[in-house]
Structure formats: structure tokens, C-alpha cells
Design an enzyme around this catalytic site. Structure first.
Site, PDB file in Angstrom:
ATOM      1  CG  ASN A 129      77.213 -86.769   1.889  1.00  0.00           C
ATOM      2  OD1 ASN A 129      76.639 -87.684   2.193  1.00  0.00           O
ATOM      3  ND2 ASN A 129      78.564 -86.988   1.479  1.00  0.00           N
TER       4      ASN A 129
ATOM      5  CG  ASP B 206      81.959 -85.662   5.173  1.00  0.00           C
ATOM      6  OD1 ASP B 206      82.070 -86.351   6.483  1.00  0.00           O
ATOM      7  OD2 ASP B 206      81.046 -86.196   4.365  1.00  0.00           O
TER       8      ASP B 206
ATOM      9  CB  SER C 234      76.403 -74.747   3.010  1.00  0.00           C
ATOM     10  OG  SER C 234      75.530 -75.651   3.109  1.00  0.00           O
TER      11      SER C 234
ATOM     12  CB  ILE D  61      87.602 -78.124  11.875  1.00  0.00           C
ATOM     13  CG1 ILE D  61      86.538 -78.000  13.107  1.00  0.00           C
ATOM     14  CG2 ILE D  61      87.197 -79.278  11.268  1.00  0.00           C
ATOM     15  CD1 ILE D  61      85.142 -77.654  12.843  1.00  0.00           C
TER      16      ILE D  61
ATOM     17  N   GLY E 156      81.907 -74.641   0.874  1.00  0.00           N
ATOM     18  CA  GLY E 156      82.780 -75.196  -0.041  1.00  0.00           C
ATOM     19  C   GLY E 156      82.106 -75.781  -1.273  1.00  0.00           C
TER      20      GLY E 156
HETATM   21  N1  AR6 Z   1      88.907 -77.571   8.486  1.00  0.00           N
HETATM   22  C1  AR6 Z   1      87.966 -76.533   8.429  1.00  0.00           C
HETATM   23  N2  AR6 Z   1      87.353 -76.066   7.356  1.00  0.00           N
HETATM   24  C2  AR6 Z   1      87.604 -76.873   6.438  1.00  0.00           C
HETATM   25  C3  AR6 Z   1      88.372 -77.990   6.375  1.00  0.00           C
HETATM   26  C4  AR6 Z   1      88.976 -78.288   7.578  1.00  0.00           C
HETATM   27  N3  AR6 Z   1      89.852 -79.269   7.552  1.00  0.00           N
HETATM   28  N4  AR6 Z   1      88.394 -78.367   5.048  1.00  0.00           N
HETATM   29  C5  AR6 Z   1      87.505 -77.700   4.369  1.00  0.00           C
HETATM   30  N5  AR6 Z   1      87.074 -76.894   5.086  1.00  0.00           N
HETATM   31  P1  AR6 Z   1      82.809 -78.509   2.101  1.00  0.00           P
HETATM   32  P2  AR6 Z   1      79.980 -78.198   2.005  1.00  0.00           P
HETATM   33  C6  AR6 Z   1      86.094 -75.681   4.699  1.00  0.00           C
HETATM   34  O1  AR6 Z   1      83.058 -78.487   0.671  1.00  0.00           O
HETATM   35  O2  AR6 Z   1      80.180 -77.097   1.232  1.00  0.00           O
HETATM   36  C7  AR6 Z   1      81.457 -83.117   1.103  1.00  0.00           C
HETATM   37  O3  AR6 Z   1      81.876 -84.043   0.080  1.00  0.00           O
HETATM   38  C8  AR6 Z   1      85.802 -75.292   3.235  1.00  0.00           C
HETATM   39  O4  AR6 Z   1      86.981 -74.440   2.859  1.00  0.00           O
HETATM   40  O5  AR6 Z   1      83.815 -79.090   3.136  1.00  0.00           O
HETATM   41  O6  AR6 Z   1      78.885 -78.204   3.318  1.00  0.00           O
HETATM   42  C9  AR6 Z   1      80.447 -83.490   1.938  1.00  0.00           C
HETATM   43  O7  AR6 Z   1      80.433 -84.980   2.110  1.00  0.00           O
HETATM   44  C10 AR6 Z   1      84.645 -74.561   3.453  1.00  0.00           C
HETATM   45  O8  AR6 Z   1      84.988 -73.030   3.519  1.00  0.00           O
HETATM   46  O9  AR6 Z   1      81.295 -78.539   2.668  1.00  0.00           O
HETATM   47  C11 AR6 Z   1      79.197 -83.214   1.139  1.00  0.00           C
HETATM   48  O10 AR6 Z   1      79.125 -83.943  -0.185  1.00  0.00           O
HETATM   49  C12 AR6 Z   1      83.756 -75.346   4.390  1.00  0.00           C
HETATM   50  O11 AR6 Z   1      85.005 -76.184   5.354  1.00  0.00           O
HETATM   51  C13 AR6 Z   1      79.699 -81.867   0.612  1.00  0.00           C
HETATM   52  O12 AR6 Z   1      81.295 -81.832   0.793  1.00  0.00           O
HETATM   53  C14 AR6 Z   1      82.922 -76.141   3.840  1.00  0.00           C
HETATM   54  O13 AR6 Z   1      83.230 -76.924   2.844  1.00  0.00           O
HETATM   55  C15 AR6 Z   1      79.318 -80.669   1.716  1.00  0.00           C
HETATM   56  O14 AR6 Z   1      79.649 -79.190   1.020  1.00  0.00           O
END
Ligand code: AR6
Length: 169
Positions: free
Chosen positions: A25, A35, A118, A12, A120
């Protein structure tokens, strides 16, 4: 509906859209996953601006500039942690999409990209989350047809296929 909905398998942080949404978060001070990637790509000025925001509650959204990103703005939203599905997770996830779109609209944004909020670290099952994401976006667009493009930015094949299956059954 004239808004184009696109499902793309992409990092993204590379997208040239008006705003990318961050799955943050409640501290808004960075973390892992998308993030971490957004903060790394935007550079240190992003966390400096985020420090001024005083955090963000689950389901809410706040906007900042994008700094070194191609996207001029970032909307930071805080998704729910999955706790089995009976703790208001669906409503909270819906709020993330609604509040992000509302904020985008207020800022005259024409194109917006969402990650799978949410899905990941927070553990939300992708099939349920993708259905909520698509339904919420489509229902918002039926009422506010001012966006040109909404992108679901999918990280990995499973997420990508899940969105495609729902949009093009
Ligand atoms: N581009 C697009 N999608 C991505 C990328 C990217 N570069 N990197 C990961 N994803 P997550 P959450 C996807 O864990 O579950 C953080 O530590 C990933 O594969 O990023 O909402 C925050 O600070 C998944 O499908 O977010 C919070 O503490 C999606 O993005 C916590 O993680 C979301 O995964 C939030 O957890």
C-alpha cells in the site's frame, strides 16, 4: 522471446529468485495479504528500510533488500483499488508491472516473481488483472530481453487456473 514465463501455485515468499514483487500500500509500511507475508518472512529490517522510502504512489515501484527472504531484493509496488473499472484501474495496474520490470532491469535482475497485484484486498477481478499482467510482461520482454525468468506466483487454484487459461488457451 527467450525469457521463460512460468505460472506456479506457490507462496511467493519461498521462491529463490533475484527479486519478488510485493503488492504493497502507499505507506510501504506493511499490511495484510502478500504484503504481510513478505514482511513476516523478511523480518523487521524490511520495514526499517521501507520507512526511509517515504511511501509510494499507486502504479509506482520502489526496491529494497530482501533480508531473511531467499530473494535478495523486494520490489514494492502499489496496485489500484478496484472501484468498478472506470477509474483508471487498468492503466494503474499496467504501470505497476511496467515500473517493477523497469526497476528490476536497472538493478540487473535476472529472475522476478509477481503476485496477482490488486487481486486480494484491493478487489481487482482476477481474469482482467491476469490478462493485464501477462500482456504487460510479454510486451516489456519483447523490448527488453534480458530476464531469464518471470514467475507468476499464484495463491490458490482460481488464480492459478486463470493465468494458465490465458497463457495456454
Ligand atoms: N504468495 C503469493 N500470493 C499471495 C500470498 C503469498 N504469500 N498471499 C496472498 N497472495 P493482496 P492487494 C495473493 O490482498 O489486493 C495489503 O494489506 C492473494 O491471494 O495481498 O494488492 C497491502 O498492504 C491475491 O491473489 O494484495 C495493501 O493494503 C494477491 O496475492 C493491500 O493489501 C494480492 O492480494 C493490497 O491489496
Amino acid at each position: 522471446m527467450k525469457t521463460q514465463i512460468e505460472v506456479v501455485q506457490v507462496d511467493i515468499t519461498t521462491l529463490k529468485v533475484d527479486v519478488i514483487v510485493n503488492a504493497a500500500n502507499s505507506s510501504l509500511l506493511g499490511g495484510g495479504g502478500v504484503d504481510g507475508a513478505i514482511h513476516r518472512a523478511a523480518g523487521p529490517e524490511l520495514v526499517q528500510e521501507c520507512r526511509l522510502l517515504g511511501g509510494c504512489e499507486t502504479g509506482q515501484a520502489k526496491i529494497t533488500k530482501g533480508y531473511q527472504l531467499s530473494a535478495p531484493y523486494v520490489i514494492h509496488t502499489v496496485g489500484p483499488v478496484w472501484r468498478g473499472g472506470f477509474n483508471n484501474e487498468a492503466m494503474m495496474l499496467e504501470s505497476c508491472y511496467q515500473n517493477s520490470l523497469k526497476l528490476a532491469l536497472e538493478n540487473n535482475v535476472k529472475s522476478i516473481a509477481f503476485p496477482a497485484i490488486s487481486c486480494g484486498i484491493y478487489g481487482y477481478p482476477i481474469d482482467q488483472a491476469a490478462a493485464i499482467a501477462i500482456q504487460t510482461v510479454q510486451s516489456f520482454l519483447r523490448q527488453n530481453d534480458t530476464f531469464e525468468k518471470v514467475i507468476f506466483a499464484c495463491f490458490g487454484e482460481v488464480v492459478y487456473q486463470t493465468y494458465l487459461k490465458i497463457l495456454e488457451p
